[in-house]
Write a protein that holds these residues in place. Structure first.
Motif, short mmCIF file in Angstrom:
data_model
loop_
_atom_site.label_atom_id
_atom_site.label_comp_id
_atom_site.label_asym_id
_atom_site.label_seq_id
_atom_site.Cartn_x
_atom_site.Cartn_y
_atom_site.Cartn_z
N SER A 229 0.82 -1.21 0.00
CA SER A 229 0.00 0.00 0.00
C SER A 229 0.86 1.26 0.00
O SER A 229 0.46 2.28 -0.57
CB SER A 229 -0.96 0.00 1.20
N LEU A 232 2.15 1.63 -3.58
CA LEU A 232 0.99 2.02 -4.38
C LEU A 232 0.64 3.49 -4.14
O LEU A 232 0.25 4.21 -5.07
CB LEU A 232 -0.21 1.12 -4.05
N GLY A 233 0.78 3.93 -2.88
CA GLY A 233 0.52 5.33 -2.57
C GLY A 233 1.53 6.25 -3.23
O GLY A 233 1.16 7.30 -3.77
N ALA A 236 0.75 6.83 -6.65
CA ALA A 236 -0.34 7.80 -6.82
C ALA A 236 0.04 9.19 -6.33
O ALA A 236 -0.81 10.08 -6.26
CB ALA A 236 -1.58 7.30 -6.06
N LEU A 288 -7.10 0.39 -6.77
CA LEU A 288 -5.79 0.69 -6.19
C LEU A 288 -4.65 0.48 -7.19
O LEU A 288 -3.68 1.24 -7.20
CB LEU A 288 -5.55 -0.19 -4.96
N CYS A 289 -4.78 -0.54 -8.01
CA CYS A 289 -3.67 -0.91 -8.90
C CYS A 289 -3.72 -0.27 -10.28
O CYS A 289 -2.69 -0.17 -10.95
CB CYS A 289 -3.61 -2.43 -9.07
N ARG A 292 -3.83 6.10 -10.86
CA ARG A 292 -2.80 6.89 -10.18
C ARG A 292 -3.39 8.15 -9.58
O ARG A 292 -2.66 9.08 -9.21
CB ARG A 292 -1.68 7.25 -11.15
N PRO A 294 -4.70 10.24 -6.67
CA PRO A 294 -4.53 10.14 -5.21
C PRO A 294 -5.85 10.09 -4.44
O PRO A 294 -5.95 9.40 -3.42
CB PRO A 294 -3.73 11.41 -4.86
N TYR A 297 -7.16 6.63 -4.75
CA TYR A 297 -6.32 5.75 -3.93
C TYR A 297 -6.80 5.76 -2.48
O TYR A 297 -6.98 4.70 -1.85
CB TYR A 297 -4.86 6.20 -3.99
#
Length: 385
Positions: A229, A232-233, A236, A288-289, A292, A294, A297
């Protein structure tokens, strides 16, 4: 004799001890996003290598829980808890001060052994001593959600400031604080009680295996998303510190999931709630994947927390319903931990090889298979659908 679902005498004390064992045993899994981020920063590791180290601890955790599951009824749960706690605290403390990556890997594996025993105890005690395990597992998730508000805020700050040492020091402090509550774990051996299906029947065995496989697959996908995560963040446009606060917000929202599961319980069976959370989980994986943005997300991260805290009482409750001696519940905990162990490694390999969109596609497929298995187990266990 009344058939109303009640708990044994002293249940409040018992549940407090079981929750303490659950938290100490599951803390490394809960904090895995910060462990991965801290290892990447502290040792300049790749995503794959950081995921591999995080997985090593969780594999040890899962293997220990698997080994303990069939033999736990033969031993005092309290004695097992304190022996496991000693192993965990020593390994966690040394992890903070070591400067060798090789030594750190060994210490994380040793910590996983102690954590696995504690995790198995927490689930087996509830299954063997409580008449309504689903509800008590719901309390577990409420405590996790409340406690994680502080854990994630502190974890984000400490990892940002001190890399891996910060998150490991936080685990030591939390484990030490919960030590007195382990005195409330029952000193007697676990006992058998009535089950929803004959524990020795063919249906119970098949349902148990299907439940374990379903939990392992679901948690593989869930832990893969959770452990990454923070990356992933960052993808984003959100940094590690901000991800910590996003996870805090997600955990606060997760109270709704835990509270919803506790309130709904099994009045509508388990098949309908299982279908609901699996469909929602697939949607959050895609968001999530594959985006991009935010804002999206943060929304998806919050949704994933609600889903996670809602789902666990049902899958653990299904396992507890098969055998009230606690063996299937402990085995389900092992399956949960296997998923958490495999998830970071699986994510690192797939992301490195094929990227985040392919990673999402694989997670969706795994989730659908898990959904089918859990529904099948629910029907074999004669649950209303």
């Amino acid at each position: 004799m009344s058939n109303a679902p009640t708990l044994i005498r002293g249940s409040g004390s018992l549940v407090a001890g079981a929750i303490a064992a659950q938290i100490v045993g599951g803390l490394s899994a809960q904090m895995s996003p910060f462990t991965v981020a801290g290892l990447i920063d502290g040792f300049a590791l790749s995503e794959r290598d950081a995921g591999l180290i995080a997985s090593a601890e969780l594999v040890a955790l899962a293997a220990t829980a698997i080994a303990f599951a069939p033999v736990l009824p033969k031993y005092s749960a309290r004695r097992v808890s304190f022996a496991a706690l000693a192993v965990t605290l020593v390994a966690q403390s040394l992890s903070v001060v070591t400067t060798s990556l090789a030594h750190l890997v060994v210490l994380r594996v040793v910590a996983g052994v102690g954590e696995g025993a504690l995790y198995a105890v927490s689930l087996a005690v509830v299954a063997s001593h409580c008449a309504n395990p689903d509800k008590v597992y719901g309390y577990f998730q409420l405590v996790w959600a409340l406690g994680s508000v502080a854990l994630f805020s502190g974890g984000g700050e400490l990892t940002s400031a001190y890399a891996h040492r910060g998150v490991f020091a936080l685990m030591v402090a939390v484990s030490a604080m919960l030590t007195p509550l382990l005195c409330r774990v029952p000193g007697d051996r676990t006992r058998s009680g009535p089950t929803e299906v004959d524990a020795g029947s063919r249906n119970a065995s098949i349902a148990g295996v299907m439940t374990m496989l379903g939990i392992a697959l679901y948690l593989t996908a869930s832990a893969a998303i959770y452990a990454f995560s923070a990356p992933l963040g960052e993808r984003a446009g959100i940094g590690t510190r901000a991800v910590g606060y996003a996870l805090t917000a997600a955990t606060i929202a997760g109270l709704a999931g835990a509270g919803g599961a506790t309130a709904l319980n099994i009045r509508r069976g388990r098949a309908l709630p299982i279908s609901g959370f699996m469909i929602c989980f697939v949607l959050t994986v895609i968001a999530l994947c594959c985006s991009r943005n935010p804002t999206l997300y943060v929304i998806a991260l919050i949704a994933s927390a609600v889903i996670y805290y809602f789902s666990l009482p049902y899958v653990f409750g299904l396992a507890a319903a098969l055998d009230r001696s606690g063996r299937w519940a402990a085995a389900a905990g092992s399956a949960f931990l296997i998923g958490f162990a495999v998830g970071p490694l699986f994510a690192g390999i797939v992301i490195s090889a094929a990227g985040y969109v392919a990673f999402a596609a694989v997670c969706v497929v795994i989730s659908v298979v898990a959904w089918v298995l859990l529904l099948g187990a629910s029907r074999l266990a004669a649950e209303p659908c």
